[in-house]
Motif scaffolding. Structure first.
Motif, PDB file in Angstrom:
ATOM      1  N   LYS A  43      -5.271   6.375   2.040  1.00  0.00           N
ATOM      2  CA  LYS A  43      -4.162   6.244   2.991  1.00  0.00           C
ATOM      3  C   LYS A  43      -3.387   7.552   3.079  1.00  0.00           C
ATOM      4  O   LYS A  43      -2.176   7.563   3.238  1.00  0.00           O
ATOM      5  CB  LYS A  43      -3.195   5.122   2.547  1.00  0.00           C
ATOM      6  CG  LYS A  43      -3.836   3.755   2.442  1.00  0.00           C
ATOM      7  CD  LYS A  43      -4.155   3.195   3.799  1.00  0.00           C
ATOM      8  CE  LYS A  43      -4.790   1.825   3.642  1.00  0.00           C
ATOM      9  NZ  LYS A  43      -5.767   1.540   4.686  1.00  0.00           N
ATOM     10  N   GLY A  44      -4.081   8.674   2.932  1.00  0.00           N
ATOM     11  CA  GLY A  44      -3.421   9.974   3.019  1.00  0.00           C
ATOM     12  C   GLY A  44      -3.502  10.495   4.441  1.00  0.00           C
ATOM     13  O   GLY A  44      -3.743   9.742   5.379  1.00  0.00           O
ATOM     14  N   GLY A  45      -3.322  11.782   4.623  1.00  0.00           N
ATOM     15  CA  GLY A  45      -3.450  12.390   5.950  1.00  0.00           C
ATOM     16  C   GLY A  45      -2.403  11.879   6.910  1.00  0.00           C
ATOM     17  O   GLY A  45      -1.207  12.133   6.743  1.00  0.00           O
ATOM     18  N   THR A  46      -2.840  11.091   7.879  1.00  0.00           N
ATOM     19  CA  THR A  46      -1.897  10.575   8.894  1.00  0.00           C
ATOM     20  C   THR A  46      -1.161   9.329   8.404  1.00  0.00           C
ATOM     21  O   THR A  46      -0.281   8.832   9.102  1.00  0.00           O
ATOM     22  CB  THR A  46      -2.630  10.224  10.194  1.00  0.00           C
ATOM     23  OG1 THR A  46      -3.638   9.269   9.907  1.00  0.00           O
ATOM     24  CG2 THR A  46      -3.234  11.446  10.846  1.00  0.00           C
ATOM     25  N   SER A  47      -1.533   8.799   7.259  1.00  0.00           N
ATOM     26  CA  SER A  47      -0.864   7.646   6.664  1.00  0.00           C
ATOM     27  C   SER A  47      -0.809   6.446   7.608  1.00  0.00           C
ATOM     28  O   SER A  47       0.240   5.851   7.819  1.00  0.00           O
ATOM     29  CB  SER A  47       0.544   8.010   6.219  1.00  0.00           C
ATOM     30  OG  SER A  47       0.510   9.080   5.333  1.00  0.00           O
ATOM     31  N   LYS A 102       0.851  -1.180   0.000  1.00  0.00           N
ATOM     32  CA  LYS A 102       0.000   0.000   0.000  1.00  0.00           C
ATOM     33  C   LYS A 102       0.888   1.231   0.000  1.00  0.00           C
ATOM     34  O   LYS A 102       1.801   1.347   0.811  1.00  0.00           O
ATOM     35  CB  LYS A 102      -0.873   0.001   1.247  1.00  0.00           C
ATOM     36  CG  LYS A 102      -1.902  -1.103   1.226  1.00  0.00           C
ATOM     37  CD  LYS A 102      -2.642  -1.185   2.532  1.00  0.00           C
ATOM     38  CE  LYS A 102      -3.571  -2.385   2.509  1.00  0.00           C
ATOM     39  NZ  LYS A 102      -4.015  -2.745   3.832  1.00  0.00           N
ATOM     40  N   ARG A 103       0.624   2.169  -0.882  1.00  0.00           N
ATOM     41  CA  ARG A 103       1.408   3.408  -0.938  1.00  0.00           C
ATOM     42  C   ARG A 103       0.788   4.399   0.030  1.00  0.00           C
ATOM     43  O   ARG A 103      -0.313   4.886  -0.187  1.00  0.00           O
ATOM     44  CB  ARG A 103       1.434   3.951  -2.358  1.00  0.00           C
ATOM     45  CG  ARG A 103       2.140   2.994  -3.311  1.00  0.00           C
ATOM     46  CD  ARG A 103       2.328   3.600  -4.676  1.00  0.00           C
ATOM     47  NE  ARG A 103       3.311   4.683  -4.610  1.00  0.00           N
ATOM     48  CZ  ARG A 103       3.263   5.768  -5.369  1.00  0.00           C
ATOM     49  NH1 ARG A 103       2.282   5.935  -6.233  1.00  0.00           N
ATOM     50  NH2 ARG A 103       4.188   6.694  -5.272  1.00  0.00           N
ATOM     51  N   LEU A 104       1.498   4.659   1.113  1.00  0.00           N
ATOM     52  CA  LEU A 104       0.981   5.520   2.165  1.00  0.00           C
ATOM     53  C   LEU A 104       1.349   6.972   1.896  1.00  0.00           C
ATOM     54  O   LEU A 104       2.402   7.258   1.332  1.00  0.00           O
ATOM     55  CB  LEU A 104       1.554   5.087   3.522  1.00  0.00           C
ATOM     56  CG  LEU A 104       1.365   3.620   3.908  1.00  0.00           C
ATOM     57  CD1 LEU A 104       2.034   3.337   5.231  1.00  0.00           C
ATOM     58  CD2 LEU A 104      -0.095   3.257   3.982  1.00  0.00           C
ATOM     59  N   GLY A 105       0.490   7.884   2.350  1.00  0.00           N
ATOM     60  CA  GLY A 105       0.782   9.315   2.265  1.00  0.00           C
ATOM     61  C   GLY A 105       0.812   9.847   0.855  1.00  0.00           C
ATOM     62  O   GLY A 105       1.626  10.699   0.519  1.00  0.00           O
ATOM     63  N   ARG A 106      -0.084   9.348   0.000  1.00  0.00           N
ATOM     64  CA  ARG A 106      -0.113   9.813  -1.383  1.00  0.00           C
ATOM     65  C   ARG A 106      -1.441  10.493  -1.707  1.00  0.00           C
ATOM     66  O   ARG A 106      -2.035  10.262  -2.742  1.00  0.00           O
ATOM     67  CB  ARG A 106       0.138   8.632  -2.349  1.00  0.00           C
ATOM     68  CG  ARG A 106       1.538   8.037  -2.284  1.00  0.00           C
ATOM     69  CD  ARG A 106       2.580   9.080  -2.694  1.00  0.00           C
ATOM     70  NE  ARG A 106       3.937   8.545  -2.628  1.00  0.00           N
ATOM     71  CZ  ARG A 106       4.715   8.597  -1.565  1.00  0.00           C
ATOM     72  NH1 ARG A 106       4.262   9.120  -0.439  1.00  0.00           N
ATOM     73  NH2 ARG A 106       5.941   8.134  -1.594  1.00  0.00           N
ATOM     74  N   GLY A 107      -1.926  11.253  -0.739  1.00  0.00           N
ATOM     75  CA  GLY A 107      -3.130  12.046  -0.980  1.00  0.00           C
ATOM     76  C   GLY A 107      -4.381  11.429  -0.397  1.00  0.00           C
ATOM     77  O   GLY A 107      -4.446  10.222  -0.136  1.00  0.00           O
ATOM     78  N   ALA A 108      -5.393  12.290  -0.205  1.00  0.00           N
ATOM     79  CA  ALA A 108      -6.649  11.866   0.416  1.00  0.00           C
ATOM     80  C   ALA A 108      -7.393  10.840  -0.434  1.00  0.00           C
ATOM     81  O   ALA A 108      -8.059   9.945   0.087  1.00  0.00           O
ATOM     82  CB  ALA A 108      -7.523  13.082   0.669  1.00  0.00           C
ATOM     83  N   GLY A 109      -7.286  10.948  -1.754  1.00  0.00           N
ATOM     84  CA  GLY A 109      -8.011  10.049  -2.645  1.00  0.00           C
ATOM     85  C   GLY A 109      -7.550   8.604  -2.558  1.00  0.00           C
ATOM     86  O   GLY A 109      -8.283   7.688  -2.922  1.00  0.00           O
ATOM     87  N   SER A 110      -6.340   8.364  -2.058  1.00  0.00           N
ATOM     88  CA  SER A 110      -5.824   6.991  -1.986  1.00  0.00           C
ATOM     89  C   SER A 110      -6.428   6.218  -0.829  1.00  0.00           C
ATOM     90  O   SER A 110      -6.316   4.991  -0.765  1.00  0.00           O
ATOM     91  CB  SER A 110      -4.302   7.012  -1.818  1.00  0.00           C
ATOM     92  OG  SER A 110      -3.956   7.496  -0.526  1.00  0.00           O
TER      93      SER A 110
END
Length: 150
Positions: free
Chosen positions: A27-31, A17-25
């Protein structure tokens, strides 16, 4: 099949999972790290034995006694073992090397002769240390003792 259509086997390379790649993923925000605190920061690592602030095991367990770092450990060899060695090999002088060869001690161990059993033969015994009872028994049998340096 040729080089143009090669691909890995199904399920062999699962994408992480690619963390911290924007809200749309998703997994953004606090990742996935939650809000604030040490665990959310980069470079965080726990100390060995840390139990989240609870009193750690190595501090909960009672401690007692004393271990002397300079203690000298001896391998105990009794008189009856010496007598068995004399009977088996017909020796008149027993050295530390003889005891090592017989399996009574190892090369690195210091040997101490103890007075358990009886010595019937006149023999010269060479060891690192002797108990008083062993000394008396060897000299009573007509033998001699010789202390070797450690």
């Amino acid at each position: 099949m040729d080089l143009s259509n090669l691909q890995p086997a199904v399920g062999s390379n699962k994408k992480g999972k690619r963390l911290g790649r924007g809200a749309g993923s998703g997994k953004g925000g606090t990742s996935t790290r939650g809000h604030k605190g040490a665990k959310s920061r980069s470079g965080y690592s726990t100390k060995v034995g840390f139990e989240g602030g609870q009193m750690p095991l190595q501090r909960r367990v009672p401690k007692f006694g004393f271990k002397n770092r300079n203690r000298v450990e001896y391998k105990a060899v009794n008189l009856d073992a010496l007598q068995a060695l004399i009977d088996a090999r017909q020796l008149e002088k027993i050295t530390v090397d003889d005891m090592v060869a017989a399996g009574l001690a190892t090369k690195k161990q210091l040997v101490k002769i103890l007075g358990n059993g009886e010595l019937k033969s006149k023999v010269e015994v060479e060891a690192h240390a002797f108990s008083k009872k062993a000394e008396e028994a060897i000299t009573a049998a007509g033998g001699t003792i010789q202390t070797v340096k450690k």
